[in-house]
Design an enzyme around this catalytic site. Structure first.
Site, PDB file in Angstrom:
ATOM      1  CE  LYS A 173      -8.574  -3.408   3.787  1.00  0.00           C
ATOM      2  NZ  LYS A 173      -7.559  -2.451   3.423  1.00  0.00           N
TER       3      LYS A 173
ATOM      4  CD1 TRP B  46      -2.045  -2.192   1.982  1.00  0.00           C
ATOM      5  CD2 TRP B  46      -2.892  -1.417   0.058  1.00  0.00           C
ATOM      6  NE1 TRP B  46      -3.023  -3.054   1.554  1.00  0.00           N
ATOM      7  CE2 TRP B  46      -3.562  -2.619   0.389  1.00  0.00           C
ATOM      8  CE3 TRP B  46      -3.248  -0.749  -1.111  1.00  0.00           C
ATOM      9  CZ2 TRP B  46      -4.567  -3.174  -0.407  1.00  0.00           C
ATOM     10  CZ3 TRP B  46      -4.248  -1.289  -1.912  1.00  0.00           C
ATOM     11  CH2 TRP B  46      -4.897  -2.486  -1.563  1.00  0.00           C
TER      12      TRP B  46
ATOM     13  CG  ASP C  22      -3.205   3.941   4.237  1.00  0.00           C
ATOM     14  OD1 ASP C  22      -4.281   3.749   4.844  1.00  0.00           O
ATOM     15  OD2 ASP C  22      -2.859   3.267   3.239  1.00  0.00           O
TER      16      ASP C  22
HETATM   17  C1  LIG Z   1      -6.971  -1.957   2.047  1.00  0.00           C
HETATM   18  C2  LIG Z   1      -5.960  -0.887   2.156  1.00  0.00           C
HETATM   19  C3  LIG Z   1      -5.858   0.134   1.202  1.00  0.00           C
HETATM   20  C4  LIG Z   1      -6.721   0.208  -0.028  1.00  0.00           C
HETATM   21  O1  LIG Z   1      -7.988   0.615   0.293  1.00  0.00           O
HETATM   22  P1  LIG Z   1      -9.107   0.867  -0.833  1.00  0.00           P
HETATM   23  O2  LIG Z   1     -10.214   1.456  -0.016  1.00  0.00           O
HETATM   24  O3  LIG Z   1      -9.440  -0.462  -1.421  1.00  0.00           O
HETATM   25  O4  LIG Z   1      -8.558   1.803  -1.837  1.00  0.00           O
HETATM   26  C5  LIG Z   1      -4.907   1.123   1.407  1.00  0.00           C
HETATM   27  N1  LIG Z   1      -4.089   1.087   2.468  1.00  0.00           N
HETATM   28  C6  LIG Z   1      -4.150   0.110   3.409  1.00  0.00           C
HETATM   29  C7  LIG Z   1      -3.222   0.137   4.572  1.00  0.00           C
HETATM   30  C8  LIG Z   1      -5.089  -0.908   3.272  1.00  0.00           C
HETATM   31  O5  LIG Z   1      -5.154  -1.878   4.189  1.00  0.00           O
END
Ligand SMILES: *Cc1c(COP(=O)(O)O)cnc(C)c1O
Length: 356
Positions: free
Chosen positions: A190, A99, A166
């Site tokens: 998540k 990511w 993030d």
């Molecule tokens: C799942 C995830 C993403 C991607 O998320 P989307 O909503 O599918 O774009 C980005 N960063 C992390 C840390 C993730 O776990």
């Protein structure tokens, strides 16, 4: 048989949140209309949005001067919105997984990217430490929890430049000192709610003009002016988040949830560490309490498929490791009860007893 949901995302949500969301889809608060059939500008939806933003601020103790907004596009859209809005010349990134790499790729469209630390040399099995943060960058970007690899930065670092994080897969898993960050974002799917909505916690004074022109939808300033209502927001997903936030609030808040998460993680890590068969893939001081990755050691490597089948027969779902790591990954998000972790531990112990 009882199923135990270890999916990495979309993932387990509190049962009560799902039930209440289902009720609201059929009839929202007895108004005779579905949550899905009302205007996003109605007083009913405004009340939902207000409560969601207020609870989010309360549970994360978000200080004055910050806004919470809910957008579409996923965390992946933020990979581009962050540099679009803030990268004038140069930005620093810490590379801790797939990511983070994707965030870096997008930033490169807008300016110079300085990867100041990376754990790529060991397949992202640790969180880099002891690096120097340059002061001539527009911001530093980090990924606090690396969902695929199971490593996590579980404290809020001091940063001499605006810090962007993030937190897709560890938001609300522990108290966060939001004042250390200029922007925090993540996809909801998540640990917060259904897929389709992205949260952004943003310090209002960071939105100063970069020199480039930014299309309205991708400009944070647009969304700050009319929080979450510039265009039609993902109403269903926001409602699902609200019900999850109400559940956390009812438990006593994020500190309570953190204690539960630590207990669950310790139970599984202790089992891995005392096992003759399983071994953790992440360095101990970098281990995540949200995504727990493990494999079988050299001697028993060939038994991984057999364990997967055995675990399935015991109701374990979603424990296959990501293809870039292999082995197993148990995601132990907020809503996962400790009973499920205990069931997994029992399954591992039983398999080990029968196969050593
Ligand atoms: C799942 C995830 C993403 C991607 O998320 P989307 O909503 O599918 O774009 C980005 N960063 C992390 C840390 C993730 O776990």
């Amino acid at each position: 048989m009882k199923k135990h949901n270890f999916n990495a995302g979309p993932s387990i949500l509190p049962r009560i949140a799902i039930e209440n969301t289902a009720k609201a889809v059929l009839d929202l608060n007895g108004i005779g209309l579905s949550l899905l059939e009302i205007s996003h500008r109605s007083k009913e939806f405004q009340a939902i949005l207000d409560e969601t933003m207020e609870l989010f601020k309360k549970l994360l103790n978000i200080p004055a001067g910050y806004q919470v907004i809910f957008l579409g596009g996923g965390a992946s859209m933020q990979f581009c919105m962050v540099p679009y809005n803030f990268l004038n010349n140069k930005a620093a990134y810490v590379e801790t997984g797939v990511w983070a790499e994707k965030a870096i790729k997008e930033a490169k469209y807008f300016g110079e990217v300085n990867i100041i630390a990376s754990s790529k040399d060991k397949n992202f099995t640790y969180i880099p430490k002891g690096y120097t943060i340059p002061t001539d960058v527009d911001y530093l970007h980090i990924t606090t929890n690396n969902t695929i690899y199971g490593s996590e930065l579980r404290f809020d670092m001091n940063c001499p430049v605006p810090l962007v994080a993030d937190m897709s897969s560890d938001i609300l898993s522990r108290p966060v000192d939001v004042s250390k960050y200029s922007l925090i974002y993540g996809g909801a799917q998540k640990n917060l709610g259904p897929a389709g909505v992205t949260f952004v916690i943003i310090k209002e004074d960071i939105v100063k003009n970069v020199t480039r022109k930014i299309p309205s939808m991708l400009n944070y300033a647009t969304h700050l002016k009319d929080p979450s209502l510039y265009n039609t927001p993902p109403v269903f997903a926001i409602y699902g988040c609200l019900e999850t936030l109400r559940w956390i609030n009812g438990l006593g808040g994020v500190k309570t949830v953190e204690a539960m998460n630590i207990k669950k993680a310790n139970l599984l890590y202790d089992t891995i560490d005392t096992s003759k068969m399983f071994v953790g893939t992440v360095e101990k001081d970098s281990r995540s309490i949200m995504n727990i990755c493990f494999v079988m050691n050299e001697k028993y490597k060939t038994k991984e498929d057999a364990f997967m089948e055995f675990a399935k027969s015991k109701g374990m779902l979603g424990i296959k490791g990501h293809r870039s790591v292999g082995g197993f990954r148990a995601s132990t998000y907020n809503a996962l009860p400790i009973e499920s972790v205990q069931a997994l531990v029992d399954t591992m112990n039983e398999f080990e007893k029968n196969n050593l």
